[in-house]
Design a protein around this motif. Structure first.
Motif, PDB file in Angstrom:
ATOM      1  N   SER A  32       0.850  -1.202   0.000  1.00 55.77           N
ATOM      2  CA  SER A  32       0.000   0.000   0.000  1.00 55.77           C
ATOM      3  C   SER A  32       0.884   1.249   0.000  1.00 55.77           C
ATOM      4  O   SER A  32       1.631   1.490   0.957  1.00 55.77           O
ATOM      5  CB  SER A  32      -0.904  -0.006   1.234  1.00 55.77           C
ATOM      6  OG  SER A  32      -1.658   1.186   1.304  1.00 55.77           O
ATOM      7  N   ILE A  33       0.799   2.042  -1.077  1.00 58.16           N
ATOM      8  CA  ILE A  33       1.580   3.273  -1.189  1.00 58.16           C
ATOM      9  C   ILE A  33       0.944   4.146  -2.255  1.00 58.16           C
ATOM     10  O   ILE A  33       0.456   3.650  -3.287  1.00 58.16           O
ATOM     11  CB  ILE A  33       3.060   2.976  -1.542  1.00 58.16           C
ATOM     12  CG1 ILE A  33       3.868   4.285  -1.637  1.00 58.16           C
ATOM     13  CG2 ILE A  33       3.166   2.155  -2.802  1.00 58.16           C
ATOM     14  CD1 ILE A  33       5.362   4.078  -1.860  1.00 58.16           C
ATOM     15  N   ALA A  34       0.901   5.444  -2.006  1.00 62.81           N
ATOM     16  CA  ALA A  34       0.344   6.364  -2.991  1.00 62.81           C
ATOM     17  C   ALA A  34       1.184   6.337  -4.262  1.00 62.81           C
ATOM     18  O   ALA A  34       2.413   6.255  -4.200  1.00 62.81           O
ATOM     19  CB  ALA A  34       0.299   7.779  -2.414  1.00 62.81           C
ATOM     20  N   GLU A  35       0.524   6.436  -5.400  1.00 61.98           N
ATOM     21  CA  GLU A  35       1.219   6.311  -6.673  1.00 61.98           C
ATOM     22  C   GLU A  35       2.262   7.415  -6.855  1.00 61.98           C
ATOM     23  O   GLU A  35       3.368   7.167  -7.341  1.00 61.98           O
ATOM     24  CB  GLU A  35       0.223   6.329  -7.831  1.00 61.98           C
ATOM     25  CG  GLU A  35       0.856   6.106  -9.203  1.00 61.98           C
ATOM     26  CD  GLU A  35       1.568   4.773  -9.329  1.00 61.98           C
ATOM     27  OE1 GLU A  35       2.494   4.670 -10.162  1.00 61.98           O
ATOM     28  OE2 GLU A  35       1.207   3.833  -8.585  1.00 61.98           O
ATOM     29  N   HIS A  36       1.937   8.656  -6.438  1.00 62.23           N
ATOM     30  CA  HIS A  36       2.903   9.731  -6.620  1.00 62.23           C
ATOM     31  C   HIS A  36       4.132   9.518  -5.735  1.00 62.23           C
ATOM     32  O   HIS A  36       5.257   9.869  -6.109  1.00 62.23           O
ATOM     33  CB  HIS A  36       2.253  11.092  -6.329  1.00 62.23           C
ATOM     34  CG  HIS A  36       1.923  11.316  -4.881  1.00 62.23           C
ATOM     35  ND1 HIS A  36       0.752  10.874  -4.310  1.00 62.23           N
ATOM     36  CD2 HIS A  36       2.629  11.932  -3.882  1.00 62.23           C
ATOM     37  CE1 HIS A  36       0.731  11.211  -3.025  1.00 62.23           C
ATOM     38  NE2 HIS A  36       1.864  11.853  -2.743  1.00 62.23           N
ATOM     39  N   SER A  37       3.950   8.939  -4.564  1.00 58.91           N
ATOM     40  CA  SER A  37       5.087   8.645  -3.687  1.00 58.91           C
ATOM     41  C   SER A  37       5.959   7.549  -4.294  1.00 58.91           C
ATOM     42  O   SER A  37       7.197   7.622  -4.256  1.00 58.91           O
ATOM     43  CB  SER A  37       4.597   8.211  -2.301  1.00 58.91           C
ATOM     44  OG  SER A  37       3.898   9.271  -1.660  1.00 58.91           O
ATOM     45  N   ARG A  38       5.300   6.531  -4.828  1.00 60.63           N
ATOM     46  CA  ARG A  38       6.055   5.434  -5.436  1.00 60.63           C
ATOM     47  C   ARG A  38       6.893   5.955  -6.605  1.00 60.63           C
ATOM     48  O   ARG A  38       8.072   5.611  -6.745  1.00 60.63           O
ATOM     49  CB  ARG A  38       5.101   4.336  -5.911  1.00 60.63           C
ATOM     50  CG  ARG A  38       5.806   3.048  -6.370  1.00 60.63           C
ATOM     51  CD  ARG A  38       4.803   2.045  -6.912  1.00 60.63           C
ATOM     52  NE  ARG A  38       4.301   2.492  -8.208  1.00 60.63           N
ATOM     53  CZ  ARG A  38       4.920   2.258  -9.368  1.00 60.63           C
ATOM     54  NH1 ARG A  38       6.066   1.589  -9.393  1.00 60.63           N
ATOM     55  NH2 ARG A  38       4.397   2.702 -10.485  1.00 60.63           N
ATOM     56  N   GLU A  39       6.283   6.789  -7.448  1.00 61.36           N
ATOM     57  CA  GLU A  39       7.006   7.304  -8.612  1.00 61.36           C
ATOM     58  C   GLU A  39       8.199   8.160  -8.191  1.00 61.36           C
ATOM     59  O   GLU A  39       9.267   8.081  -8.787  1.00 61.36           O
ATOM     60  CB  GLU A  39       6.052   8.111  -9.494  1.00 61.36           C
ATOM     61  CG  GLU A  39       5.012   7.257 -10.219  1.00 61.36           C
ATOM     62  CD  GLU A  39       4.091   8.091 -11.078  1.00 61.36           C
ATOM     63  OE1 GLU A  39       4.262   9.336 -11.092  1.00 61.36           O
ATOM     64  OE2 GLU A  39       3.212   7.517 -11.748  1.00 61.36           O
ATOM     65  N   ARG A  40       8.024   8.959  -7.144  1.00 59.15           N
ATOM     66  CA  ARG A  40       9.134   9.806  -6.693  1.00 59.15           C
ATOM     67  C   ARG A  40      10.274   8.947  -6.145  1.00 59.15           C
ATOM     68  O   ARG A  40      11.444   9.206  -6.420  1.00 59.15           O
ATOM     69  CB  ARG A  40       8.658  10.790  -5.618  1.00 59.15           C
ATOM     70  CG  ARG A  40       9.790  11.653  -5.054  1.00 59.15           C
ATOM     71  CD  ARG A  40       9.294  12.947  -4.497  1.00 59.15           C
ATOM     72  NE  ARG A  40      10.381  13.775  -3.973  1.00 59.15           N
ATOM     73  CZ  ARG A  40      11.237  14.455  -4.731  1.00 59.15           C
ATOM     74  NH1 ARG A  40      11.120  14.425  -6.052  1.00 59.15           N
ATOM     75  NH2 ARG A  40      12.196  15.190  -4.179  1.00 59.15           N
ATOM     76  N   VAL A  41       9.923   7.933  -5.380  1.00 58.41           N
ATOM     77  CA  VAL A  41      10.950   7.031  -4.838  1.00 58.41           C
ATOM     78  C   VAL A  41      11.706   6.342  -5.971  1.00 58.41           C
ATOM     79  O   VAL A  41      12.935   6.269  -5.960  1.00 58.41           O
ATOM     80  CB  VAL A  41      10.310   5.984  -3.900  1.00 58.41           C
ATOM     81  CG1 VAL A  41      11.315   4.874  -3.575  1.00 58.41           C
ATOM     82  CG2 VAL A  41       9.822   6.641  -2.620  1.00 58.41           C
ATOM     83  N   LEU A  42      10.989   5.855  -6.968  1.00 56.99           N
ATOM     84  CA  LEU A  42      11.634   5.146  -8.079  1.00 56.99           C
ATOM     85  C   LEU A  42      12.531   6.089  -8.879  1.00 56.99           C
ATOM     86  O   LEU A  42      13.604   5.683  -9.359  1.00 56.99           O
ATOM     87  CB  LEU A  42      10.579   4.508  -8.984  1.00 56.99           C
ATOM     88  CG  LEU A  42       9.728   3.398  -8.347  1.00 56.99           C
ATOM     89  CD1 LEU A  42       8.739   2.840  -9.364  1.00 56.99           C
ATOM     90  CD2 LEU A  42      10.591   2.277  -7.794  1.00 56.99           C
ATOM     91  N   GLN A  43      12.108   7.343  -9.027  1.00 54.15           N
ATOM     92  CA  GLN A  43      12.929   8.318  -9.753  1.00 54.15           C
ATOM     93  C   GLN A  43      14.244   8.587  -9.019  1.00 54.15           C
ATOM     94  O   GLN A  43      15.320   8.573  -9.617  1.00 54.15           O
ATOM     95  CB  GLN A  43      12.150   9.627  -9.925  1.00 54.15           C
ATOM     96  CG  GLN A  43      11.022   9.551 -10.941  1.00 54.15           C
ATOM     97  CD  GLN A  43      10.189  10.835 -10.964  1.00 54.15           C
ATOM     98  OE1 GLN A  43      10.468  11.784 -10.214  1.00 54.15           O
ATOM     99  NE2 GLN A  43       9.172  10.858 -11.818  1.00 54.15           N
ATOM    100  N   GLU A  44      14.159   8.809  -7.711  1.00 50.88           N
ATOM    101  CA  GLU A  44      15.370   9.081  -6.937  1.00 50.88           C
ATOM    102  C   GLU A  44      16.247   7.839  -6.862  1.00 50.88           C
ATOM    103  O   GLU A  44      17.486   7.935  -6.880  1.00 50.88           O
ATOM    104  CB  GLU A  44      15.005   9.552  -5.531  1.00 50.88           C
ATOM    105  CG  GLU A  44      14.281  10.890  -5.498  1.00 50.88           C
ATOM    106  CD  GLU A  44      15.107  12.004  -6.131  1.00 50.88           C
ATOM    107  OE1 GLU A  44      16.356  11.959  -6.057  1.00 50.88           O
ATOM    108  OE2 GLU A  44      14.503  12.929  -6.722  1.00 50.88           O
TER     109      GLU A  44
END
Length: 333
Positions: A32-44
């Motif tokens: 369970s994780i917000a999509e925008h948070s997941r995308e930011r983590v993957l980018q960094e």
């Protein structure tokens, strides 16, 4: 962080402005994780070159996503497509294979004990010579990973197997040969195994013995190797008169059939199928080439592997399954 050091989850968390546990959830399928948070983590993470430490994760999840594959017959060319489909399916589910070569110096029990020490999640037996005494429940550690047999039948109750349905496949082959007018069959067998039996010979003999009124001659190659097939067929043809010879040879797999075709044609000048019809089993690509044009039975390998993967993931209860394949009628019959 220096360029020579390895990025950690904490580094990614600081760069993304999130907690370390958010980083963990971003790399955990289904978490369970917000999509925008997941995308930011993957980018960094991509910028830092971060990849999760799977070994560390396994300590928390108590699973390693490692599966040991035991193989004891590398001379059998069919093992390569089996390993290709199996490892591809494992990798698609974020699992990795540990290939173990069973040989005279490292037997099946030793391999299973070794795999248990490496904390694999399961052991898949992809071979021929698995003996009851080595695989019975008393010989194995109670904490061992679950065992499965692929592409062969298992006669050990606690080891499920996913295989091609020998009864159905041999019924199709037998009916085809009978309709073509063959009446003097022979069977070429491979290794004589105990715990992972092949029902092909049994179902072949069950059909032909009452139809012929005599036992079906068995040519025992002893291994799935075309040279072994050549040797045993050569001996049979040298010691059997043309009038007494079989008119069709059912081979336990395509490797044996290919060796038989080469020997019949090039050493004895026999025409295939006019003088001797030959049938294989597995549906190997080489068997389909114009040089052999071999009638064979294709095992449903993708379906067998898919069923096994579902058991590994807990989506299907561990059980033995026999799946139907496809008869490939070609010029050798």
């Amino acid at each position: 962080m220096s360029k020579s050091s390895r990025a950690t989850a904490a580094d990614v968390a600081r760069a993304a402005g999130v907690s370390k546990w958010t980083v963990t959830r971003a790399f955990t399928p289904g978490a369970s994780i917000a999509e925008h948070s997941r995308e930011r983590v993957l980018q960094e993470a991509a910028k830092l070159g971060y990849r999760p430490n799977l070994l560390a994760r396994s300590l928390a999840t108590k699973t390693t996503n490692l599966v040991a594959i035991l193989v004891d017959d590398f001379a059998n060319p069919y093992k390569l497509p089996v390993l290709e489909v199996l490892t591809q399916a494992l990798q698609a589910e974020q699992m990795a294979a540990v290939l173990i070569n069973i040989n005279q110096h490292f037997d099946h029990l030793s391999a299973i004990l070794d795999a248990d020490q490496r904390q694999v999640d399961a052991v898949i037996l992809v071979g021929t010579d698995f003996k009851d005494e080595a695989l019975n429940e008393q010989a194995l550690p109670a904490s061992r990973p679950p065992l499965y047999v692929l592409a062969r039948e298992s006669t050990i109750a606690h080891i499920p197997a996913v295989s091609c349905d020998a009864r159905v496949s041999m019924a199709e082959i037998n009916q085809h040969l009978w309709q073509r007018g063959y009446r003097r069959p022979g069977f070429m067998s491979g290794p004589r195994s105990l715990s992972t039996a092949l029902g092909r010979k049994q179902h072949f003999n069950t059909f032909w013995q009452p139809h012929c009124g005599a036992p079906v001659p068995e040519l025992r190659a002893g291994s799935y190797d075309r040279n072994a097939a050549a040797q045993v067929l050569r001996a049979y043809l040298q010691h059997t008169s043309a009038a007494e010879r079989i008119d069709v040879l059912m081979c336990e797999n395509d490797a044996l059939a290919i060796g038989a075709i080469e020997t019949a044609r090039h050493e004895f000048g026999l025409r295939v199928p006019q003088d001797l019809a030959i049938v294989g089993y597995d549906g190997d690509e080489l068997a389909a080439t114009p040089s052999f044009n071999l009638t064979s039975y294709r095992q449903p390998l993708p379906q067998m592997v898919a069923a096994l993967i579902r058991m590994l993931k807990g989506e299907l209860p561990p059980q033995s399954l026999n799946l139907p394949g496809e008869l490939l009628i070609r010029g050798s019959t």
